[in-house]
Write an enzyme that holds these catalytic residues in place. Structure first.
Site: not given
Lengths: 519, 427
Positions: A36, A274, A409-410
């Site tokens: 453990d 953007d 975006g672009l």
């Protein structure tokens, strides 16, 4: 019995270890079998701690079972005290020791240990890690905190941050900053870096800032009861939530809600052109309840995403997650079975996943971008750099983190404009992903033969695509759709065709489906 | 040339073993599943245990857990602890569900854990019953990987031992290589032995159930790993003959290991030298390059995998290191005896662990390199000690000639890194 491959949460004694490791001057004596001790490496490797967790294990073996495991516990407990001389000790059992019923609490009580010994009851076969941390912190607070005179100046306690907490280290700094701006002092931060002695001073604060309900809500309620301290209900993750948090704290403490927004860049970033392409991005949220609740509001109100599914793995918060899902009008997913999460994600076919380490891998498999918002996390989400989730800087960090996996975006525009160009071919992926760009979903579905030599698991019976025939014209058109939305287009079209009772998909079907699903 | 360079009068075999009991910082045998499932391509390992077991496998397997692995945990719940008959029905149902989802599975291991051992869930009977239910398509076996019975690599020993009784019987004279090694290494071993005219060669575990080797009175076997004591005993009980040799780490270890097998098969010296000369030279050269930074340095082994003694033999004899303490979780002298014979008395040989006391010894000795587990490595680094985390030695291909340089490299990398980093501000 339940077959499990991934677990979102460890057993409850790991939660107790997270409290013990977060604190200083506290030692945890854990009645547990050999093996453990693996849990130590979560702290030394994932969180990269430079010391061993303050946990001593009895590590009993098979041959000890018939004899005196209780004796082993007492010897271990005494030796741990003698060696480490902690201010307080917590004692408990792991799942195996729970079965042999030695009662560590009772045993420790009979010993002459001159510091508080706090017994923990952590039912390993019913509860999990978060319960373990909440219960352990509650027991420590219950044993050590007392009502006392308030500090003359306005102070609060910051409670909840733990070892192995997702961004807890930096969230503390950010919350301290918010409080500082209002002229509020910090009495004690706990459990993170607190000593048992610090816990005895909790009562001097005027209120409590509850950072993570998963880990400290029981303690907050207890302190409200016995010390009369109100606690904050708002989690300051996201811009709006941070504003609300500041208002709430100001009201609880009777001060002016002063804020310094000079560092906050997220709102302008999100408004800039953007980011227009982020509008209506379909996101799926999964993680611990606190982070999912915060992320859902950010996603909808501050990023302009559409939340198409949400859920959490910690059942303790199922009710509040269901409420949230109703508010968003999506199904709530309360499960700790990753296969169910994977299924739900496939059904929702989001454009982005916000989840844990598990969802990151589900995303990889499905070819869907993913950002991590919640534990469990891997070593890369314990970064060296400052990266809070809370407060103003947290909002900045979240914006960057979430949009990073998306095609901006672009770039999205260029990718579809110049799709036929060799540099912009579908397999190229977004440029900022380097070698890690998501593969087209078709390819992602074929298991990598080098990595996984075993026969791939048989795919779940497909409901649509194996009975559906794509006519060549439609198939060709489908290939023209950018890869990152092609999977969704295929599924939507097939679902549309199935709903219409069509067996064949023509070019017209494709565009009818597109019109049908247009937003 | 094929005998050890020097056999000192007092060797580590005669050194009294320091036996310690106390807190052990080791993995349990369940961890063996992580490499065994890669090796046995049509096997599934089903742990019957608790959430702790599942969490252990997930933590130890790291990213491998996301590759649709062929292992899982049937997590015991409150209701399973109440009545035993119920637990067997539950297990049958989970196995049924699993096998219908993974029809490619030919071999299913029910792996016992601490909780299942403590409540005395009879997995042997369950395995027999399930074998009958799913015959002939799937064979169900069981072994224990529990922490109360097994330490780390002993899980592989327990797994292979469970396979020995069901191996088919054969009277053929065959060589069996025992131990799960990465394919690339196994192929090298088979190729070297084949070039000497030794064969047929079989491996346990076989990559697929259909290729399971036979065993009988004419079988001779050699272990590839030092932790396979029970498997060796089980094979001996089936009449097979065990070839003892140092383990194939480094140039010397590999040569002695091959020599022992060659002798058993009557390979003459010329053939042996013809086959081994080139790879031996390569290995020596690679070791010389990689061990430059190890020469004269001291090493301290914390117990982990039972590989410690053969690795210490390699580091002291071929890389010029000095061993301070060689800790093992368990010492099986029948297997590591030949390795102990090669090391002059000097280092402390310890079995078992009391981790805090052993750390006191590490701090007092200030070794140049400490080989230890991941729970101890960063804390020791923070104290200024250089560490090599031990688990890598189990997963990485390190056996035989072509890996000898890599093996030395694994130990020299942390030492080299310590030398190249200039992180402290100039005084």
């Amino acid at each position: 019995m339940k077959l499990t491959v991934w677990t979102y949460e460890g057993p409850p004694h790991v939660g107790a270890m997270r409290v013990a490791t977060a604190m200083k001057g506290l030692h945890y004596v854990l009645h547990a079998p050999q093996g453990d001790t693996y849990a130590d490496l979560l702290f030394t490797m994932i969180e990269r701690r430079d010391h061993r967790p303050p946990v001593t294990y009895t590590t009993f073996e098979g041959r000890d079972l018939g004899e005196d495991t209780a004796g082993i516990f007492k010897v271990t407990c005494q030796e741990a005290y003698d060696r480490f001389k902690p201010q307080a000790i917590i004692v408990g059992a792991s799942c195996t020791a729970e079965l042999i019923q030695d009662d560590p609490g009772g045993l420790a009580e009979t010993m002459q240990i001159p510091v508080p010994v706090i017994p923990l009851e952590l039912p390993s076969y019913q509860r999990k890690e978060n319960f373990g941390s909440d219960e352990t912190f509650y027991q420590i607070v219950k044993s050590l905190a007392r009502p006392m005179d308030r500090t003359p100046e306005v102070t609060v306690n910051i409670i909840g941050p733990l070892a192995l907490g997702f961004r807890h280290r930096d969230d503390i700094e950010e919350v301290k900053g918010l409080l500082y701006e209002m002229g509020i002092g910090v009495n004690v931060v706990a459990p993170f870096d607190a000593t048992p002695e610090d816990i005895t001073r909790l009562g001097a604060a005027h209120a409590n800032v509850l950072m993570y309900p998963e880990h400290a809500e029981s303690a907050a309620r207890h302190l409200e009861r016995i010390c009369g301290q109100p606690y904050t209900k708002t989690i300051p993750i996201g811009v709006a939530a941070t504003h609300e948090f500041v208002a709430e704290v100001a009201q609880l403490c009777g001060v002016e809600p002063r804020k310094d927004l000079s560092r906050l860049r997220q709102p302008w970033w999100s408004k800039s052109v953007d980011s227009t392409y982020l509008t209506g991005k379909r996101v799926f949220l999964f993680g611990d309840a606190t982070h999912v609740k915060a992320a859902a509001r950010i996603a909808r109100d501050e990023m302009g995403f559409e939340v198409v599914g949400l859920g959490c793995y910690n059942r303790e918060f199922a009710r509040s997650i269901r409420e949230l899902a109703r508010e968003f009008d999506v199904p709530a997913l309360i499960t700790d079975d990753y296969l169910e999460v994977e299924k739900a994600i496939e059904d929702a076919s989001p454009e982005m996943i916000l989840g844990t380490q598990m969802e990151r891998h589900i995303g990889k498999r499905l070819g869907i971008p993913c950002a991590v918002i919640s534990a469990p996390v891997h070593v890369q989400d314990f970064p060296a750099r400052y990266s809070p989730q809370m407060g103003w800087e947290g909002a900045n960090v979240i914006f960057d983190t979430w949009i990073h996996p998306l095609v901006m975006g672009l770039e999205e525009h260029l990718l579809s404009m110049f799709r036929e160009d060799f540099e912009f071919h579908d397999e190229a992926g977004p440029s900022h992903h380097g070698g890690h760009s998501p593969k087209p979903s078709e390819a992602a579905r074929t298991p990598d033969k080098v990595e996984e030599r075993a026969d791939p698991a048989p795919e779940a019976p497909q409901t649509g695509s194996d009975v559906m025939v794509w006519l060549s014209e439609a198939e060709k058109e489908l290939k023209k759709i950018p890869f990152f939305v092609r999977g969704k287009a295929r599924r939507n079209t097939e679902k549309f065709a199935a709903d219409q009772g069509l067996q064949e998909i023509s070019l017209d079907t494709l565009y009818e489906a597109k019109a049908h699903y247009a937003r | 040339m094929n005998t050890p360079k020097s056999i000192p009068s007092g060797t580590c075999r005669d050194t009294p073993v320091l036996k310690e009991r106390g807190q052990r910082e080791v993995f349990c045998g369940l961890t063996g599943i992580i490499w065994l499932h890669r090796k046995m391509q049509d096997a599934f390992f089903l742990v019957i245990g608790s959430r702790t077991c599942a969490h252990l496998l997930q933590s130890a397997a790291g990213v491998m857990i996301f590759a649709e692995p062929r292992f899982g945990t049937a997590i015991l719940e409150e209701t399973d602890l109440a009545g035993m008959a119920d637990a067997h029905e539950e297990l049958d149902r989970e196995v049924e569900r699993l096998l219908s989802r993974r029809p490619d599975i030919k071999q299913l291991f029910l792996v016992g854990s601490c909780p299942s051992e403590v409540i005395k869930l009879d997995l042997a009977r369950a395995a027999e019953r399930l074998t009958q239910v799913h015959a002939p398509h799937v064979r169900v076996l069981n072994y224990s990987g529990s922490g109360i019975e097994t330490t780390f690599t002993q899980g592989e020993d327990a797994c292979l031992t469970s396979m020995v009784p069901v191996l088919p019987t054969t009277d053929q004279k065959e060589l069996m290589l025992v131990g799960a090694l990465p394919d690339v290494v196994e192929d090298q071993a088979v190729s070297l032995l084949s070039q000497m005219g030794i064969g047929p060669i079989r491996v346990l575990p076989a990559p697929r159930t259909a290729e399971t080797p036979g065993v009988g009175p004419n079988t001779v076997f050699a272990c590839l790993q030092p932790f396979l004591g029970d498997t060796a005993a089980a094979l001996t009980r089936r009449g097979a003959h065990h070839i003892q040799a140092p383990f194939p780490f480094g140039e010397e270890g590999t040569t002695l290991w091959l020599r022992a097998i060659a002798d058993e098969f009557g390979v003459d010296d010329d053939t042996f030298d013809r086959v081994t000369a080139a790879p031996r030279a390569r290995a020596r050269k690679a070791i010389a390059n990689a061990s430059e930074h190890l020469n004269g340095k001291s090493v301290f082994f914390m117990p982990d995998s039972q590989l410690e003694i053969p690795l210490a033999r390699f580091l002291t004899r071929e890389c010029g290191m000095e061993a301070i303490e060689i800790g093992q979780p368990f010492i099986h002298k029948g297997l590591v005896g030949p390795d102990l014979d090669l090391m002059p008395a000097g280092p402390t040989i310890s079995e078992g662990q009391d981790v805090d006391k052993q750390l006191d010894r590490v701090r007092a000795a200030q070794p140049d390199l400490t080989v230890c587990g991941l729970g101890l490595a960063n804390p020791l680094e923070a104290e200024g000690l250089t560490t090599k985390w031990a688990i890598e030695l189990v997963f990485t291909p390190v056996h035989f000639y072509e890996q000898a340089g890599d093996l030395a490299g694994l130990f020299s990398r942390p030492v080299r890194r310590r030398a190249v980093l200039k992180l402290e501000a100039a005084e």
